[in-house]
Scaffold this active site. Sequence first.
Site, short mmCIF file in Angstrom:
data_model
loop_
_atom_site.label_atom_id
_atom_site.label_comp_id
_atom_site.label_asym_id
_atom_site.label_seq_id
_atom_site.Cartn_x
_atom_site.Cartn_y
_atom_site.Cartn_z
N ALA A 65 0.84 -1.20 0.00
CA ALA A 65 0.00 0.00 0.00
C ALA A 65 0.87 1.25 0.00
CB ALA A 65 -0.92 0.00 1.21
N GLY A 109 0.63 -5.28 0.76
CA GLY A 109 -0.42 -5.27 -0.25
C GLY A 109 0.05 -5.84 -1.58
N GLU A 112 -0.41 -9.48 -1.21
CA GLU A 112 -1.85 -9.72 -1.28
C GLU A 112 -2.37 -9.59 -2.71
OE1 GLU A 112 -3.43 -8.19 3.02
OE2 GLU A 112 -2.45 -6.71 1.74
N GLU A 132 3.34 -5.93 7.65
CA GLU A 132 2.48 -4.91 8.27
C GLU A 132 2.68 -4.81 9.77
OE1 GLU A 132 0.28 -6.21 4.50
OE2 GLU A 132 1.47 -7.18 6.07
#
Length: 260
Positions: A65, A109, A112, A132
């Site tokens: 992210a 992310g 992911e 994270e």
Amino acid sequence: MSESTIIVERSERVGIIKLNRPRAYNALSGTLINELLDALRSFESDSSIGAIILTGNEKGFCAGADIKEQSELSFIDAYNQDYLKNLNDGFFAIHKPIIGVINGIALGGGCELAMMCDILYAAESATFGQPEITLGTIPGAGGTQRLIRAIGKSKAMHMILTGEMISAKEAEAAGLVAKVLPTEQVFSVALTTASKIASFSAPVVAMAKEAVNEAEELGLKNGLHFESRLYHATFGLEDHAEGFQAFLARPKRVAQWTHK
């Protein structure tokens, strides 16, 4: 005008999406996510495309992210806008197979995002991780849910609770990726695979993808029932008749799919 955060190409029946924020290691900004989802929807609606490749660039696949954007979100902001939910929803809506080609890092992310793909090919240089925990948060785009399904509870828990990364070879051994290849070969091999998949009947490929994905959601009995219904449904396709006729022909011939 600002530079596009993705590069969209095509190779015959294969659509190609390349993440294009090299200075930010392809971090998932809101703009990148929206442009990525628009490109996926465009390929999904294009009958001349049978499979999709998602990849990064020479700096890596995706660093996760956009931390700057994320740091400006309060709990209320994130909750009210269902932050990152649109990314999951967008991938769920794609019926065509997506092959992820991973060079370099796929973190947070980015890992992911890779797991949202249907097949993963990794370069030998690739690394995967869910760091994270080191930022005071947890995976928020499927990491706690998909990673355990891909590599099992113990390995997934270790990665998520320690923030440690795994190599491409470790990812292959754990079942996270399908193949590990030299960096200079990984994209071309993935393109060959995507072209092969795209050469088959489009509705049958979509049914096969749906059946496999449902296996993660259903128990064995319900999953077998779902598979049977899709299997029986193929009997009503023109491509089913063509495939059997081509196989039984003497001499045997190559099936000519109409995607109906």
